[in-house]
Scaffold this active site. Sequence first.
Site, short mmCIF file in Angstrom:
data_model
loop_
_atom_site.label_atom_id
_atom_site.label_comp_id
_atom_site.label_asym_id
_atom_site.label_seq_id
_atom_site.Cartn_x
_atom_site.Cartn_y
_atom_site.Cartn_z
N ALA A 122 0.85 -1.20 0.00
CA ALA A 122 0.00 0.00 0.00
C ALA A 122 0.88 1.24 0.00
O ALA A 122 1.37 1.67 1.05
CB ALA A 122 -0.94 -0.01 1.21
N GLU A 125 -1.43 6.82 -3.50
CA GLU A 125 -2.59 7.53 -2.97
C GLU A 125 -3.23 8.31 -4.12
O GLU A 125 -2.59 8.49 -5.17
CB GLU A 125 -2.16 8.46 -1.83
CG GLU A 125 -1.55 7.71 -0.66
CD GLU A 125 -1.18 8.61 0.53
OE1 GLU A 125 -1.43 9.84 0.44
OE2 GLU A 125 -0.66 8.08 1.53
N GLY A 129 1.27 9.28 -6.83
CA GLY A 129 1.69 8.06 -7.50
C GLY A 129 3.20 8.00 -7.53
O GLY A 129 3.85 7.53 -6.61
N SER A 130 3.79 8.57 -8.59
CA SER A 130 5.24 8.62 -8.69
C SER A 130 5.86 9.55 -7.65
O SER A 130 6.99 9.35 -7.22
CB SER A 130 5.66 9.08 -10.09
OG SER A 130 5.20 8.18 -11.07
N PHE A 154 -5.32 1.90 -5.93
CA PHE A 154 -4.67 0.99 -6.88
C PHE A 154 -3.87 -0.10 -6.17
O PHE A 154 -2.76 -0.44 -6.60
CB PHE A 154 -3.76 1.76 -7.84
CG PHE A 154 -4.40 2.90 -8.57
CD1 PHE A 154 -5.69 2.76 -9.07
CD2 PHE A 154 -3.74 4.09 -8.76
CE1 PHE A 154 -6.30 3.81 -9.75
CE2 PHE A 154 -4.34 5.15 -9.44
CZ PHE A 154 -5.62 5.00 -9.93
N ILE A 337 -1.54 -9.09 -36.88
CA ILE A 337 -1.37 -10.30 -37.68
C ILE A 337 -2.66 -11.11 -37.73
O ILE A 337 -3.02 -11.69 -38.77
CB ILE A 337 -0.21 -11.14 -37.12
CG1 ILE A 337 1.13 -10.43 -37.40
CG2 ILE A 337 -0.19 -12.55 -37.70
CD1 ILE A 337 2.32 -11.04 -36.71
N GLU A 363 4.74 -0.29 -10.94
CA GLU A 363 6.11 -0.48 -10.45
C GLU A 363 7.03 0.65 -10.92
O GLU A 363 8.22 0.47 -11.10
CB GLU A 363 6.68 -1.83 -10.92
CG GLU A 363 5.93 -3.03 -10.39
CD GLU A 363 6.10 -3.21 -8.90
OE1 GLU A 363 7.19 -2.95 -8.37
OE2 GLU A 363 5.12 -3.61 -8.25
N GLY A 364 6.45 1.83 -11.08
CA GLY A 364 7.17 2.98 -11.62
C GLY A 364 6.94 3.06 -13.12
O GLY A 364 7.26 2.13 -13.86
N THR A 365 6.35 4.17 -13.59
CA THR A 365 6.09 4.31 -15.03
C THR A 365 7.40 4.22 -15.81
O THR A 365 8.49 4.42 -15.26
CB THR A 365 5.44 5.66 -15.34
OG1 THR A 365 6.39 6.71 -15.05
CG2 THR A 365 4.18 5.88 -14.51
#
Length: 382
Positions: A122, A125, A129-130, A154, A337, A363-365
């Site tokens: 957790a 918030e 985020g970052s 999230f 395809i 997990e970090g942009t």
Amino acid sequence: MYLTEEQTAFVDSIKRMVDRHIAPIAAEIDESDRFPEELVPIFGDMGLLQQWVPEEYGGPGGNLTLLCLAKHEIAKVSMACSILAGQNSIGMALPVLHFGTEEQKRRFLPLSAKGRTLTAVAMSEPHCGSDVAAMKTKAVRDGSSYVINGQKCFITFGSVAHWVLLFARTSEGRGVDGISAFMVDTKTTGFKVGRNERKMGLGGVPNVQLFFENMRVPLENRLGEEGQGFKACMHILNLNRPTVAAASIGLGQGALDAAIAYAKERKAFGKAIASNQGLQWMIADMAIQLEAARALLFECTRQVDMGDFSQLSMMASMAKCFGSDVAMKVTTDAVQIFGGVGYLKDYPVERMMRDAKINQIWEGTNQIQRIVISRHLLGREA
């Protein structure tokens, strides 16, 4: 890539499990967004949930390479199910191993080793985020415990977790140095689960809001000293980012395999579409990119498993960033395809394309990953 005899046997066991237990439900859990709880004991018995718990604490004593091999193989069929592999590593085993006291290791690691404990992390918030330093969830010391109030969003597996690794602010005005880490039992009074978010992909993986209302957490559940939470967070993310790369590359490989099989079967203008040079070049590029991403990933895991952490932050960011970008491109090309039917839910590639997108974000942009990489190369002042 070259695999040892032990690694080959491990991968073969994963393949058998995937064929028996995951392939039959992959489309269904995406469609219904049902958490596949029946996989928990299966993964636990194989040591997949608790892969990184040392043998001295009852775990399988695995390493990063084995965990990435497992996630890679599972993600070929279902990235959602691959997220479950190593699930309690980031939420319990790794933080306790690296930042816990010996008493905490004896308390939490055997619990993790049983292979039935689910965890969540957790951190994010609604406004944060970052930018971790903007965290507002507060933990106020009150005698032998902390009283925690705040909100997270999230949170993957937040609604099914037994324990949550919670990051909260214990000091004001100190940026990331005012953040601490806590192990929180989800049965604690004041721990509340909000809505399960409706997502583009990853059906079957709960992603929820969490609320903390005067939640009291014992002092002995704090990991490390006050203010060390951000340090713990970054180290854990660095160790977990390669597993995101592994799932991404496995997902891309699954899409490529499906595209090759379809291209050989599908006929247009009297011949298989695989005979068209333009399509052949697409497939070749997809394979090249996946193989390059795999080489980068397993060089990163090799360094970690040898105990060399000197390049970890850069290598983990490179593997995660490149692996997830490749997965997004390869799955999109796989849909192309397949043509019109690739856009239908009757075929797996549209699910794979939707699932691939999240790996460029969580997990970090990938923009954050590029900042990490450039700062490592140029220095923090860059």
